[in-house]
Design a protein around this motif. Structure first.
Motif, PDB file in Angstrom:
ATOM      1  N   ASN A  54     -42.811  88.914 -51.873  1.00  0.00           N
ATOM      2  CA  ASN A  54     -41.832  88.910 -52.875  1.00  0.00           C
ATOM      3  C   ASN A  54     -42.115  90.220 -53.700  1.00  0.00           C
ATOM      4  O   ASN A  54     -43.116  90.726 -53.745  1.00  0.00           O
ATOM      5  N   GLY A  55     -40.933  90.430 -54.336  1.00  0.00           N
ATOM      6  CA  GLY A  55     -40.929  91.726 -55.144  1.00  0.00           C
ATOM      7  C   GLY A  55     -39.688  91.754 -56.244  1.00  0.00           C
ATOM      8  O   GLY A  55     -38.567  91.124 -55.846  1.00  0.00           O
ATOM      9  N   PRO A  56     -39.389  92.663 -57.212  1.00  0.00           N
ATOM     10  CA  PRO A  56     -38.332  92.657 -57.855  1.00  0.00           C
ATOM     11  C   PRO A  56     -37.340  93.556 -57.004  1.00  0.00           C
ATOM     12  O   PRO A  56     -37.709  94.370 -56.583  1.00  0.00           O
ATOM     13  N   THR A  57     -35.919  93.253 -57.491  1.00  0.00           N
ATOM     14  CA  THR A  57     -34.940  93.942 -57.091  1.00  0.00           C
ATOM     15  C   THR A  57     -33.688  93.577 -57.879  1.00  0.00           C
ATOM     16  O   THR A  57     -33.431  92.244 -57.983  1.00  0.00           O
ATOM     17  N   SER A  89     -37.497  87.771 -51.405  1.00  0.00           N
ATOM     18  CA  SER A  89     -38.532  87.178 -50.704  1.00  0.00           C
ATOM     19  C   SER A  89     -38.574  87.205 -49.323  1.00  0.00           C
ATOM     20  O   SER A  89     -37.439  87.244 -48.600  1.00  0.00           O
ATOM     21  N   ALA A  90     -39.421  87.026 -48.809  1.00  0.00           N
ATOM     22  CA  ALA A  90     -39.721  87.007 -47.358  1.00  0.00           C
ATOM     23  C   ALA A  90     -40.758  86.154 -46.967  1.00  0.00           C
ATOM     24  O   ALA A  90     -41.795  85.968 -47.627  1.00  0.00           O
ATOM     25  N   LEU A  91     -40.412  85.321 -46.065  1.00  0.00           N
ATOM     26  CA  LEU A  91     -41.390  84.003 -45.458  1.00  0.00           C
ATOM     27  C   LEU A  91     -41.414  84.402 -43.932  1.00  0.00           C
ATOM     28  O   LEU A  91     -40.659  84.119 -43.360  1.00  0.00           O
ATOM     29  N   VAL A 104     -35.626  85.216 -45.207  1.00  0.00           N
ATOM     30  CA  VAL A 104     -35.546  86.105 -46.501  1.00  0.00           C
ATOM     31  C   VAL A 104     -34.330  85.762 -47.422  1.00  0.00           C
ATOM     32  O   VAL A 104     -33.513  85.308 -46.932  1.00  0.00           O
ATOM     33  N   GLY A 105     -34.640  86.437 -48.686  1.00  0.00           N
ATOM     34  CA  GLY A 105     -33.618  86.038 -49.563  1.00  0.00           C
ATOM     35  C   GLY A 105     -33.548  87.089 -50.673  1.00  0.00           C
ATOM     36  O   GLY A 105     -34.737  87.578 -50.952  1.00  0.00           O
ATOM     37  N   ILE A 106     -32.437  86.995 -51.392  1.00  0.00           N
ATOM     38  CA  ILE A 106     -32.288  87.550 -52.886  1.00  0.00           C
ATOM     39  C   ILE A 106     -31.530  86.684 -53.676  1.00  0.00           C
ATOM     40  O   ILE A 106     -30.379  86.649 -53.219  1.00  0.00           O
TER      41      ILE A 106
END
Length: 326
Positions: free
Chosen positions: A14-17, A23-25, A178-180
């Motif tokens: 995961n990371g900021p945006t 996120s990515a699993l 994945v998601g935002i």
């Protein structure tokens, strides 16, 4: 536990945006190094944000917004793709999805600045034509035939999710979720051979609880609602979704609309369009176009009832749907 799962290591990156987090699993061999993938995923969403943000004065979108009407502006390919899709869904929804609402979004305080009464009056009084009537795309250039403030908040996060998927595929990862924020996309299957499960959130501003569960394979889901981002005017909460006809927040929208589509950019934009149209007109258009959507509508007691449209949601009471992507 299956043989595949015992030979795989779980990676949750995961990371900021875009003011939230991506996120990515996914699962990979134990010797897999996730660091290059994490860097590539962050670069992918940073590129989307750098091109399409209204919070960054130097973004490519803001450069286009600043250009005078009638002047051709060269834009990067990814921004052009999103503008083109936004205009297509704008036409298909008869203007319910409109990427030309930037002045209203800013005036009501949903952009980088606080709400401004003068700006609100100007946005509500301004004569409005939809972006698909005012924007022309030719090759890698775009021009406005009249002044318009473009805003891609209803589609950019979804596109960012699609970029996460493309980036994982570039690294030969064939199964992932994945998601935002609340926009999600699944491809392939979990290590146990089952589809990825995603909760459709109940429209409750006080807590996060599931309303129903989706099982997704090679499909995307996006939800637009009135219960996470709002402004309060005279004691009344108003949704962050703008009514293109009024230049103001929706007055009586559905509590939420959840949309399943082939890509997350499409799901994101259509969820917004159906919020604007409402459950009756939105459901009618969804049926006409063969789309899968779930409208949650509050009753007089404040609880939400579901109106499901399409193959996935026609049996909404079952609370489980599986998608193969369209």
């Amino acid at each position: 536990m299956s043989k595949i799962s015992t030979e795989s290591a779980r990676h949750a990156l995961n990371g900021p945006t875009m003011g939230t987090r991506w996120s990515a699993l996914f699962f990979a061999k134990p010797c897999f190094d996730p660091a290059p993938v994490h860097a590539a995923l962050q670069a992918a969403v940073d590129e989307v944000d750098g091109q399409m943000s209204t919070w960054k004065p130097d973004s490519d979108l803001m450069r286009l917004n600043a250009a005078p009407a009638g002047e051709w502006v060269t834009v990067p390919n990814r921004l052009k793709q999103v503008l083109r899709l936004g205009l297509e869904i704008g036409r298909a929804s008869a203007g319910a999805f409109d990427i030309g609402m930037g002045d209203a979004v800013t005036a009501w305080g949903f952009g980088p600045k606080a709400a401004a009464p003068d700006g609100i009056r100007a946005a509500m009084d301004a004569p409005r034509r939809p972006a698909h009537d005012l924007l022309e795309i030719c090759g890698d250039q775009v021009r406005k035939s009249a002044p318009i403030a473009l805003d891609l908040n209803g589609i950019a996060k979804g596109y960012g999710v699609d970029r996460l998927i493309e980036t994982l595929r570039d690294h030969v990862i064939t199964d992932a979720l994945v998601g935002i924020d609340g926009e999600m996309r699944a491809f392939g299957l979990r290590p146990d051979g089952e589809a990825w499960t995603i909760a459709v959130e109940a429209p409750d501003p006080e807590r996060r609880t599931p309303h129903s569960i989706l099982a997704l394979q090679d499909a995307a889901v996006a939800t637009s609602g009135d219960y996470r981002h709002w402004v309060e005017v005279q004691g009344r909460r108003l949704s962050h979704t703008m009514d293109p006809r009024r230049g103001a927040p929706l007055i009586t929208p559905p509590a939420s609309v959840t949309m399943v589509a082939r890509t997350c950019a499409e799901a994101d934009a259509w969820a917004t369009a159906f919020m604007v149209l409402g459950s009756d007109r939105g459901a009618e258009l969804a049926r006409k176009r063969g789309l899968d959507a779930l409208f949650l509508v509050r009753n007089d007691e404040g609880t939400a009832r579901g109106v499901g449209v399409g193959r996935l949601f026609s049996e909404e009471a079952a609370a489980i749907a599986s998608a193969g992507g369209r």
